[in-house]
Design a protein around this motif. Structure first.
Motif, short mmCIF file in Angstrom:
data_model
loop_
_atom_site.label_atom_id
_atom_site.label_comp_id
_atom_site.label_asym_id
_atom_site.label_seq_id
_atom_site.Cartn_x
_atom_site.Cartn_y
_atom_site.Cartn_z
N CYS A 356 2.53 -6.06 8.88
CA CYS A 356 1.33 -5.60 8.59
C CYS A 356 1.16 -4.33 7.81
O CYS A 356 0.27 -4.30 6.70
CB CYS A 356 0.61 -5.45 9.82
N TYR A 357 2.13 -3.45 7.90
CA TYR A 357 2.00 -2.26 7.27
C TYR A 357 2.33 -2.64 5.65
O TYR A 357 1.71 -2.02 4.88
CB TYR A 357 3.14 -1.38 7.88
N ASP A 358 3.51 -3.31 5.67
CA ASP A 358 3.95 -3.87 4.02
C ASP A 358 2.62 -4.55 3.33
O ASP A 358 2.26 -4.10 2.10
CB ASP A 358 4.86 -4.84 4.13
N ALA A 359 1.94 -5.44 4.16
CA ALA A 359 0.60 -6.13 3.59
C ALA A 359 -0.59 -4.73 3.46
O ALA A 359 -1.33 -4.91 2.33
CB ALA A 359 0.16 -7.07 4.47
N PHE A 360 -0.31 -4.06 4.36
CA PHE A 360 -1.46 -2.97 4.17
C PHE A 360 -1.08 -2.08 2.78
O PHE A 360 -2.02 -1.72 2.05
CB PHE A 360 -1.62 -1.87 5.27
N ARG A 361 0.12 -1.66 2.67
CA ARG A 361 0.42 -0.85 1.41
C ARG A 361 0.17 -1.70 -0.06
O ARG A 361 -0.25 -1.14 -0.83
CB ARG A 361 1.93 -0.52 1.61
N GLN A 362 0.30 -3.05 0.18
CA GLN A 362 0.26 -3.75 -1.00
C GLN A 362 -1.56 -3.74 -1.33
O GLN A 362 -1.88 -3.72 -2.55
CB GLN A 362 0.57 -5.35 -0.95
N LEU A 363 -2.34 -3.78 -0.14
CA LEU A 363 -3.77 -3.84 -0.41
C LEU A 363 -4.35 -2.59 -1.16
O LEU A 363 -5.19 -2.44 -1.78
CB LEU A 363 -4.43 -4.28 0.87
N ALA A 364 -3.40 -1.52 -0.34
CA ALA A 364 -3.98 -0.42 -0.88
C ALA A 364 -3.65 -0.04 -2.37
O ALA A 364 -4.55 0.66 -2.88
CB ALA A 364 -3.36 0.90 0.05
N GLU A 365 -2.57 -0.89 -2.85
CA GLU A 365 -2.55 -0.53 -4.28
C GLU A 365 -3.59 -1.09 -5.30
O GLU A 365 -3.75 -0.96 -6.27
CB GLU A 365 -1.22 -1.00 -4.47
N ARG A 366 -4.22 -2.19 -4.70
CA ARG A 366 -5.09 -3.18 -5.40
C ARG A 366 -6.72 -2.55 -5.09
O ARG A 366 -7.47 -3.03 -5.91
CB ARG A 366 -5.00 -4.41 -5.07
N LYS A 367 -7.03 -1.81 -4.39
CA LYS A 367 -8.22 -1.55 -3.95
C LYS A 367 -8.50 -0.09 -4.13
O LYS A 367 -7.62 1.01 -3.64
CB LYS A 367 -8.72 -1.94 -2.59
N GLU A 368 -9.67 0.17 -4.65
CA GLU A 368 -10.12 1.79 -4.59
C GLU A 368 -10.49 2.51 -3.29
O GLU A 368 -9.83 3.44 -3.06
CB GLU A 368 -11.08 1.90 -5.67
N GLU A 369 -11.00 1.48 -2.46
CA GLU A 369 -11.20 2.22 -1.27
C GLU A 369 -10.93 1.04 -0.13
O GLU A 369 -11.13 -0.04 -0.44
CB GLU A 369 -12.99 2.14 -1.11
#
Length: 520
Positions: A356-369
């Motif tokens: 879940c943390y890895d997926a969170f980091r990937q999402l954080a790279e694609r989204k501004e907020e």
């Protein structure tokens, strides 16, 4: 002040919503959240129906603490009780729930039995259940199309067999509040003040009266109400947990009933059910609809008042409805991320936490907020995938006002990697048609819905599809910042559910059936 019990049947009666199929991990996730919400009873399912149903009830019984965990068993099939007891074996607070139809319409259609035969069957079923479990609930199905005399006679006879709860079911949503109140007053008189049996109500919403009928039953002596989250269920659905809870909370002065719920968890629970089932609530739905707490600013003026009018009878903050829009920092460390999940009621092992943390980091790279709703969707996507015969590995699409839309798809099917390409009327159509060609499955697309999980042009797109194949209907869900990718994920998710559902027998809750024997 009287305490009222909530019997949540989202996992059983709620799952009867057309096309709804929850996997074992999805049911467990929802059961954990229901326990966090504070419902008194969770009806985990009908374990004699299939191995998947048995596994779901067993997993909930093993994992969830706090509420009573109930399992359904048919009065017509004694082996159902043994299967249910095995599924509930590790539960600290088990309950067996059995039933018979009492109206002439249901008795003749399902049982082909007269009233006396049905009455004998009911009493025998309760005695069988009591031999196996101390806590037994008995339901009279379609009670409001039966005569009051028949209902009272059956309740009195069954009460002598020793159930904990007797539930009166308005199975077809036929009753009115006055009829409900009158019947419950008659039942209270018939049972007498010394009776230790709790009376319960189960309402369907065919006439839009489920919540009103449930409140009428409480006013006349019921102590338990059957509910589902967001009011989901077959046809027009069931009594909505959030609406009943809001009514009792906002009008405590009138009803005088207390609930054990943590009201701040109503919003998160309703959002979870919406995501898992793909059933979105209409914007004007009480409590959880998008417009439920919105007042039009251009109402006709009365005098010189310029401030917001005093229309609000409930505080949406009390129901946790604004938590979805709360921002989440993008630079969270693993420990802080873990703590955040724990605050959301999500407990994970090390492997799942890291995924879940890895997926969170990937999402954080694609989204501004990032917002709480993004995190909720990410958790569902990462943790709740069904068994995957089909796994999406790669997708590339091309579309525009000039080029012909086409898609290139790479799938893993039964462990073998395959790749193909195809054309369509648009990029989503091209992707779907290519997948159908690759899997040799051509289900009918019944429903296709796209919603933004949050605001902003970079919001996660949440796609729900409903597929029908050989009489089986399932919903699929996919989430991504790219709508075509989210759509393709949803389609593959639904195909995997179709694969799983095709292996389950179809079992009626009423008819005789030789039960399978679970592997212990």
């Amino acid at each position: 002040m009287s305490a009222i019990r909530l019997f949540d049947t989202t996992l059983r009666d709620g799952e009867k919503s057309p096309g709804t199929m929850l996997t074992v991990p999805e049911k467990l996730r929802l059961a954990v959240q229901l326990a966090r919400l504070g419902v008194d009873v969770i009806e985990a399912g009908f374990p004699a129906a299939s191995e998947v149903q048995f596994a779901a009830v067993q997993k909930v019984a093993q994992t969830v603490s706090g509420p009573i965990i109930a399992a359904l068993a048919r009065a017509t099939n004694p082996t159902d009780f043994d299967v249910a007891v095995r599924a509930l074996a590790s539960c600290a607070r088990p309950r067996l729930h059995t039933f018979v139809p009492v109206s002439p319409f249901y008795r003749k259609h399902f049982l082909k039995k007269g009233f006396q035969e049905t009455l004998d069957l009911a009493c025998k079923a309760v005695r069988l259940a009591k031999e196996r479990c101390a806590d037994v609930e008995f339901s009279l199905v379609d009670a409001f199309r039966a005569s009051t005399e028949d209902v009272v006679t059956m309740v009195q006879a069954v009460a002598e067999a020793g159930p904990t709860v007797i539930n009166i079911a308005d199975t077809v949503g036929y009753a009115t509040p006055v009829e409900v109140e009158n019947l419950f007053r008659s039942l209270k008189i018939a049972l007498g003040e010394s009776s230790g049996v709790m009376l319960s109500i189960h309402c369907h919403n065919d006439l839009g009266l489920a919540v009103a009928n449930s409140l009428a039953a409480l006013a006349a002596g019921a102590s338990q109400v059957h509910v589902t989250v967001n009011g989901i269920g077959e046809r027009a659905g069931n009594t909505a947990l959030e609406e009943l809870a809001a009514a009792l909370k906002a009008r405590l002065d009138h009803f005088g009933f207390e609930l054990s719920l943590d009201s701040s968890q109503i919003g998160p629970t309703c959002r979870l059910v919406k995501r898992l089932t793909g059933i979105h609530v209409q914007v004007h739905k009480p409590v959880v609809g998008a417009n439920a707490f919105v007042c039009e600013a251009t109402v006709p003026p009365l005098g010189d008042a310029s401030a917001q009018p005093p229309y609000q009878i409930m505080d949406p903050q009390q129901f946790g409805l604004h938590q979805a829009a709360q921002p989440v920092a993008k630079d969270l460390g693993l420990d802080v991320f873990h703590t955040l999940l724990q605050d959301m009621g999500v407990l994970l092992d090390e492997e799942s936490l890291q995924a879940c943390y890895d997926a969170f980091r990937q999402l954080a790279e694609r989204k501004e907020e990032l917002y709480v709703s993004d995190l909720e969707n990410l958790l569902d996507e990462t943790l709740l995938a069904p068994p995957q015969r089909y796994k999406l590995l790669y997708l590339n699409v091309s579309a525009g006002s000039i080029s012909v839309p086409h898609a290139t798809v790479q799938l893993e099917i039964d462990g073998q990697v395959r790749q193909d390409a195809g054309f369509g009327q648009g990029p989503v159509d091209a992707a779907f048609k290519t997948i159908c060609k690759m899997t040799h499955r051509f289900p009918k697309l019944v429903r296709y819905e796209v919603h933004a999980a949050t605001s902003g042009t970079d919001a996660l797109g949440e796609v729900h599809v409903q597929l029908e194949e050989n009489g089986q209907t399932v919903q699929g869900r996919g989430v991504a910042t790219d709508i075509v990718l989210a759509s393709t994920k949803a389609f593959v998710n639904a195909l995997n559910k179709l694969e799983q559902k095709s292996k389950e027998p179809s079992v009626s809750e009423f008819t005789e059936w030789e039960s399978w024997q679970p592997r212990l």
